[in-house]
Design a protein around this motif. Structure first.
Motif, short mmCIF file in Angstrom:
data_model
loop_
_atom_site.label_atom_id
_atom_site.label_comp_id
_atom_site.label_asym_id
_atom_site.label_seq_id
_atom_site.Cartn_x
_atom_site.Cartn_y
_atom_site.Cartn_z
N ALA A 190 14.76 -40.87 5.94
CA ALA A 190 15.49 -41.00 4.85
C ALA A 190 14.81 -40.90 3.58
N THR A 191 13.46 -41.05 3.38
CA THR A 191 12.63 -40.78 2.31
C THR A 191 12.27 -39.30 2.05
N ARG A 192 12.94 -38.34 3.00
CA ARG A 192 12.42 -37.03 3.12
C ARG A 192 11.04 -36.70 3.35
N PRO A 193 10.43 -37.30 4.28
CA PRO A 193 8.92 -37.27 4.31
C PRO A 193 8.58 -35.84 4.83
N ASP A 194 7.19 -35.42 4.35
CA ASP A 194 6.48 -34.36 4.90
C ASP A 194 5.77 -34.43 6.27
N PHE A 195 5.57 -35.76 6.42
CA PHE A 195 4.60 -36.45 7.54
C PHE A 195 5.01 -37.43 8.49
N ILE A 196 5.09 -37.36 9.83
CA ILE A 196 5.43 -38.64 10.46
C ILE A 196 4.74 -38.67 11.59
N VAL A 197 4.29 -40.11 11.77
CA VAL A 197 3.56 -40.45 13.18
C VAL A 197 4.70 -40.95 14.07
N ALA A 198 4.91 -40.65 14.94
CA ALA A 198 5.66 -41.14 16.03
C ALA A 198 4.65 -41.79 17.26
#
Length: 342
Positions: A190-198
Motif C-alpha cells: 500500500a505504501t509503494r515500498p522499494d524494499f520488502i522483507v518476507a
C-alpha cells in the motif's frame, strides 16, 4: 545494562562479488545484535549474539534469499535491515544513509519505503477490523493518495494480489490462509515500498498454496521492481525465487553468492549439508549427514563455529574464525578450505 562491545572480524570482509551498476539499496556493515540473558545459580548476565558481524548488500530489484536452520538469526537480521531492531554493533543504511541518522518526519517517510510480510497471516492481521480498513491505514498515514481515492486504491491493491475487491468489506477470518497472506502482501504494498522483507511468508500455508504465493511474489517483484529479502528454511522455495543466496549459521553468513552457483556447487560444508538434507535437491549424499544440534549461541565454539558438526573439520579450524572471503569470481565463503569443484 549495556551490550558487550562487538569485536572486529578477523579480517575485513570483502564486498559482495558480482557486477552491479548501481549502489545497494540496503546495506548492512558489520551488523550485530546481542540480547542479555540470565544464567546459572547466581543469575549472571550472559549475551546471546543472534546476529554476529554480518555484511550484506541488497540491490534495487534484487531478491536475496536468507536460509539456515531455526535459531540461526535469519529473522533477527530481517528486523535489523528494516530498522525494527537496533544493532548493538555495525550499521544498516538505506539508500546510502544510515538508519540511525533518521528521526521524526524523515524516519516516518522512510517507513513508507520499507515493509514486511510476516510468517503467520492470521496473527499479523487484526481480526476485529475489515480487510479494507487495514490496507487503508498505510495509504492514510503516509498520504499515498488523496482521501477521496483511498477506497479505489484499496480495490486496486486487492486486485493486484489476485483477490476480489469486494474482500475489502470482510474480516480476515472469512478467508483461507493463502488468501490472508495475499491480504498481508496487499497491505505491505500500500505504501509503494522499494524494499520488502518476507519472513517465512509461506511456512504457515498448505503445500498446495505455497507455490501460488511464491509465484505472486515473483510476479510482483518483476512488475514493481521491488528489492526483496526472502527468509525461509525451505530451499526449494528460495531457489525458485532468489537471485542471490545468503546462508546463515549461528548468527553469521557463512556463504553468499548467486543462487544457481550456491545450489549447484556449494562452497561451504554447511551449505552442502543443507542441500543434501533436502529431499530431491540432490541425487545422493556424498558426505556423512550433518550431525548434532546448533551449539550454544552464548558460548559458541572457538574458531569456526561450524567445526563441531563439520565432517571435514581439521585441528586448525579451532584456532581462528575464518572471515567471509572471496571464492571464485562471484561468491564468498567463511571456510579455511572451501569445497573444490568451483
Amino acid at each position: 545494562m549495556s551490550a558487550p562491545v562487538v569485536p572486529a572480524p578477523p579480517a575485513p570482509a570483502s564486498p559482495a562479488p558480482g557486477p552491479h551498476s548501481r549502489a545497494p539499496l540496503v546495506s548492512a556493515k558489520g551488523v550485530s545484535r546481542a540480547y542479555p540473558i540470565r544464567r546459572g545459580l547466581f543469575a549472571r548476565t550472559a549475551w546471546l549474539r543472534a546476529v554476529d558481524r554480518v555484511d550484506l548488500d541488497v540491490f534495487p530489484g534484487e531478491v536475496v534469499g536468507v536460509v539456515g536452520e531455526s535459531g540461526c538469526g535469519k529473522s533477527t537480521l530481517g528486523r535489523l535491515l528494516l530498522g525494527l531492531a537496533r544493532p548493538t554493533g555495525g550499521e544498516v543504511s538505506f539508500a546510502g544513509e544510515p538508519l540511525s541518522a533518521r528521526s521524526g518526519a524523515a524516519k516516518r517517510a522512510l517507513r513508507s519505503r520499507m515493509q514486511v510480510v510476516f510468517q503467520d497471516p492470521f496473527s499479523s492481521l487484526d481480526p476485529r477490523r475489515s480487510v479494507g480498513a487495514q490496507i487503508a491505514d498505510g495509504l492514510r498515514i503516509h498520504q499515498v493518495v488523496p482521501n477521496a481515492e483511498i477506497k479505489a486504491e484499496v480495490a486496486r491493491l486487492l486486485a493486484l494480489v489476485g483477490l476480489d475487491p469486494a474482500a475489502a468489506a470482510r474480516k480476515p477470518h472469512e478467508y483461507s490462509g493463502g488468501q490472508r497472506q495475499r491480504i498481508a502482501i496487499a497491505r505491505a504494498l500500500a505504501t509503494r515500498p522499494d524494499f520488502i522483507v518476507a519472513d517465512e511468508p509461506v511456512s504457515a500455508l498448505d503445500a498446495s498454496i505455497q507455490a501460488q504465493v511464491v509465484n505472486l511474489l515473483a510476479d510482483l517483484r518483476a512488475e514493481l521492481k521491488l528489492a526483496l529479502v526472502f527468509i525461509s528454511h525451505d530451499l526449494h522455495v528460495v531457489r525458485h525465487l532468489s537471485d542471490r543466496i545468503a546462508v546463515m549459521y549461528l548468527g553469521r553468513i557463512v556463504e553468499e553468492g548467486p543462487a544457481g552457483d550456491v545450489f549447484s556447487r556449494p562452497a561451504h560444508p554447511y551449505t552442502r549439508a543443507l542441500i543434501e538434507a533436502t529431499p530431491s535437491m540432490t541425487a545422493r549424499a556424498t558426505e556423512p549427514p550433518l550431525a548434532g544440534e546448533l551449539p550454544d549461541p552464548v558460548q559458541p565454539p572457538s574458531g569456526c563455529t561450524f567445526r563441531t558438526r563439520c565432517p571435514l573439520a581439521e585441528a586448525r579450524c579451532a584456532q581462528a574464525e575464518p572471515p567471509l572471503s572471496p571464492v571464485g569470481d562471484k561468491r564468498r565463503a567463511a571456510c579455511i578450505k572451501p569445497l573444490t569443484g568451483l
